[in-house]
Design an enzyme around this catalytic site. Sequence first.
Site, PDB file in Angstrom:
ATOM      1  N   GLU A  96       0.816  -1.224   0.023  1.00 50.53           N
ATOM      2  CA  GLU A  96      -0.228   0.043  -0.005  1.00 50.53           C
ATOM      3  C   GLU A  96       1.008   1.504   0.039  1.00 50.53           C
ATOM      4  O   GLU A  96       1.996   1.274   0.775  1.00 50.53           O
ATOM      5  CB  GLU A  96      -0.840   0.206   1.202  1.00 50.53           C
ATOM      6  CG  GLU A  96      -2.132  -1.235   1.161  1.00 50.53           C
ATOM      7  CD  GLU A  96      -2.911  -1.100   2.045  1.00 50.53           C
ATOM      8  OE1 GLU A  96      -4.063  -1.724   1.923  1.00 50.53           O
ATOM      9  OE2 GLU A  96      -2.942  -0.654   3.139  1.00 50.53           O
ATOM     10  N   CYS A 132       3.417   8.550   0.735  1.00 51.67           N
ATOM     11  CA  CYS A 132       3.862   7.587   1.907  1.00 51.67           C
ATOM     12  C   CYS A 132       4.104   6.405   1.396  1.00 51.67           C
ATOM     13  O   CYS A 132       3.356   5.797   0.465  1.00 51.67           O
ATOM     14  CB  CYS A 132       2.759   7.503   2.762  1.00 51.67           C
ATOM     15  SG  CYS A 132       3.258   6.442   4.332  1.00 51.67           S
ATOM     16  N   CYS A 139       5.478  -6.202   7.673  1.00 55.93           N
ATOM     17  CA  CYS A 139       6.667  -5.614   8.547  1.00 55.93           C
ATOM     18  C   CYS A 139       6.911  -6.690   9.738  1.00 55.93           C
ATOM     19  O   CYS A 139       6.215  -7.448  10.104  1.00 55.93           O
ATOM     20  CB  CYS A 139       6.066  -4.384   8.984  1.00 55.93           C
ATOM     21  SG  CYS A 139       7.333  -3.448  10.245  1.00 55.93           S
ATOM     22  N   CYS A 143       5.773  -3.628  16.237  1.00 59.76           N
ATOM     23  CA  CYS A 143       5.174  -2.340  17.161  1.00 59.76           C
ATOM     24  C   CYS A 143       3.627  -2.814  17.532  1.00 59.76           C
ATOM     25  O   CYS A 143       2.801  -3.057  16.566  1.00 59.76           O
ATOM     26  CB  CYS A 143       5.134  -1.109  16.608  1.00 59.76           C
ATOM     27  SG  CYS A 143       6.766  -0.646  16.126  1.00 59.76           S
ATOM     28  N   CYS A 146       0.341  -0.913  15.757  1.00 60.66           N
ATOM     29  CA  CYS A 146       0.354  -0.660  14.345  1.00 60.66           C
ATOM     30  C   CYS A 146      -0.101  -1.922  13.669  1.00 60.66           C
ATOM     31  O   CYS A 146       0.050  -3.179  13.882  1.00 60.66           O
ATOM     32  CB  CYS A 146       1.983  -0.437  13.862  1.00 60.66           C
ATOM     33  SG  CYS A 146       1.926  -0.409  12.177  1.00 60.66           S
ATOM     34  N   GLY A 190       6.232  -1.887   6.458  1.00 60.59           N
ATOM     35  CA  GLY A 190       7.855  -2.205   6.583  1.00 60.59           C
ATOM     36  C   GLY A 190       8.837  -1.300   7.590  1.00 60.59           C
ATOM     37  O   GLY A 190       8.450  -0.024   7.526  1.00 60.59           O
ATOM     38  N   GLU A 191       9.896  -1.659   7.635  1.00 61.31           N
ATOM     39  CA  GLU A 191      11.138  -1.076   8.362  1.00 61.31           C
ATOM     40  C   GLU A 191      11.861  -0.813   7.401  1.00 61.31           C
ATOM     41  O   GLU A 191      12.629  -1.817   6.888  1.00 61.31           O
ATOM     42  CB  GLU A 191      11.413  -1.944   9.924  1.00 61.31           C
ATOM     43  CG  GLU A 191      12.912  -1.393  10.038  1.00 61.31           C
ATOM     44  CD  GLU A 191      13.030  -0.050  10.589  1.00 61.31           C
ATOM     45  OE1 GLU A 191      13.778   0.783   9.890  1.00 61.31           O
ATOM     46  OE2 GLU A 191      12.253   0.451  11.360  1.00 61.31           O
ATOM     47  N   SER A 220      11.657   7.004   8.292  1.00 57.75           N
ATOM     48  CA  SER A 220      11.244   6.729   9.574  1.00 57.75           C
ATOM     49  C   SER A 220      11.763   5.209   9.971  1.00 57.75           C
ATOM     50  O   SER A 220      11.448   4.201   9.296  1.00 57.75           O
ATOM     51  CB  SER A 220       9.807   6.875   9.978  1.00 57.75           C
ATOM     52  OG  SER A 220       9.599   6.615  11.352  1.00 57.75           O
ATOM     53  N   SER A 243      10.901   6.419  15.306  1.00 58.52           N
ATOM     54  CA  SER A 243       9.830   6.178  16.148  1.00 58.52           C
ATOM     55  C   SER A 243      10.096   5.992  17.910  1.00 58.52           C
ATOM     56  O   SER A 243      10.809   5.054  17.739  1.00 58.52           O
ATOM     57  CB  SER A 243       8.957   5.010  15.564  1.00 58.52           C
ATOM     58  OG  SER A 243       7.730   4.753  16.171  1.00 58.52           O
ATOM     59  N   LEU A 244       9.546   6.670  18.392  1.00 53.78           N
ATOM     60  CA  LEU A 244      10.017   6.786  20.044  1.00 53.78           C
ATOM     61  C   LEU A 244       8.883   6.147  20.803  1.00 53.78           C
ATOM     62  O   LEU A 244       8.967   5.088  21.416  1.00 53.78           O
ATOM     63  CB  LEU A 244      10.153   8.267  20.451  1.00 53.78           C
ATOM     64  CG  LEU A 244      10.855   8.189  22.005  1.00 53.78           C
ATOM     65  CD1 LEU A 244      12.328   7.689  21.955  1.00 53.78           C
ATOM     66  CD2 LEU A 244      11.026   9.696  22.155  1.00 53.78           C
ATOM     67  N   ASN A 319      -4.200   6.035  15.741  1.00 52.09           N
ATOM     68  CA  ASN A 319      -5.123   5.835  14.809  1.00 52.09           C
ATOM     69  C   ASN A 319      -5.823   4.480  14.919  1.00 52.09           C
ATOM     70  O   ASN A 319      -4.975   3.427  14.814  1.00 52.09           O
ATOM     71  CB  ASN A 319      -4.364   5.841  13.322  1.00 52.09           C
ATOM     72  CG  ASN A 319      -4.336   7.494  12.917  1.00 52.09           C
ATOM     73  OD1 ASN A 319      -4.993   8.415  13.172  1.00 52.09           O
ATOM     74  ND2 ASN A 319      -2.933   7.459  12.553  1.00 52.09           N
ATOM     75  N   CYS A 362      -1.502   6.859   9.556  1.00 51.77           N
ATOM     76  CA  CYS A 362      -0.544   6.283  10.296  1.00 51.77           C
ATOM     77  C   CYS A 362      -0.575   5.127  11.105  1.00 51.77           C
ATOM     78  O   CYS A 362      -1.506   5.115  12.125  1.00 51.77           O
ATOM     79  CB  CYS A 362       0.222   7.419  11.102  1.00 51.77           C
ATOM     80  SG  CYS A 362       1.962   6.867  11.702  1.00 51.77           S
TER      81      CYS A 362
END
Length: 373
Positions: A96, A132, A139, A143, A146, A190-191, A220, A243-244, A319, A362
């Site tokens: 996507e 984006c 991924c 997380c 997500c 993905g990372e 990111s 990403s914290l 989200n 996001c």
Amino acid sequence: MKALPEKTLLGLDLQELTHMAAEAGEPAYRARQLFQALYVDRLGSAEEISTLPQSFRNWIAGQGFSVQTAEIAQRFASSDGTVRYLLRLGDSETIETVWMPEGDDGEAGDGSEAGAEIQKQTGRDWKRATICVSSQVGCAVNCQFCLTALLGVKRNLTAGEIVGQVIAVLKDQNVSPPLERVNLVFMGMGEPFLNFENFIKAVRLLVQGVGIPEARMTVSTAGIIPRIYDLGNESIRPKLAISLTAANDELRSRLMPINRKWNLKHLITAAQEFPLRNREKITFEYVLLRGVNDSDQDAREVAELVRGVKAKINLIALNPGPGIDYNTPDEKRVNDFQQILIRAGIPTFIRRPRGRDIYAACGQLKRTLEATA
């Protein structure tokens, strides 16, 4: 993780195309013509490249090469003008990509029905837009807040597939050069730093070929520390976002399991040592989860953690989506959190959600072709 065996032209750089031309007995300038056709003119097949002699086009076809751009399988338009694209790859896997237009007053206007209505109301076309981009099919980082994490990871994208997303969206949106009004954020599925070589090759092709300035790009990471250092050594690179989402190791390890391998002490050290360009800042992204990491004390811990880093913070209220066991904080809590950081001297912004109604916001990218058909 399986690889993609396809012989594709998209994703080859000028040096590789020059080698191909030499193999075909063609002069080096044919490679430059091919590079122009692929990345600037965005042609979809070798046969369309009329600047090449028919003999070279026949040779390319005979070698089994195709351009192989991503195919738009489905297109979802949000009421705010955002468009979520489901793209089918050469092996039928799907990813996507999201188009987010902004008017000069922050209003959408993208050529979709929703965007057309906004343009009708405002009399303006979009003034800037963000794409984006995904870097993997799924991924691996997991997380907990997500939706993409629920997919797991199937494979890395090739450099050509990363570039192909951008080309497919630009063509669908009828966006012509120059592209100074287009931003790219590598924040999709993905990372990126777990696919670093393909990601950075795609960045070079997007800058040198497609024509998007590196200053308009941001990548990111969840915190793949060795690759943060690698990015800093690149001569062509996007800006860095991290990403914290938590300011202590216990909570961050629970929300982002990757913290168990690379903890906050090492992450902040990497951020402090990252070679920033003039007027550049690192962005820390912080997803606010109601009752989990959104208290005043959490905000003070964040302020203390990033003190000494040339940084700004983007706050993202969660989200929501099915399968996620966290809730979105209310607006006042988000604003209070922001004010604590601002009073601590840290530039802090609240990221406005885009495309929630089509699962394009996001952390929401997870739909597959089967799920949305």
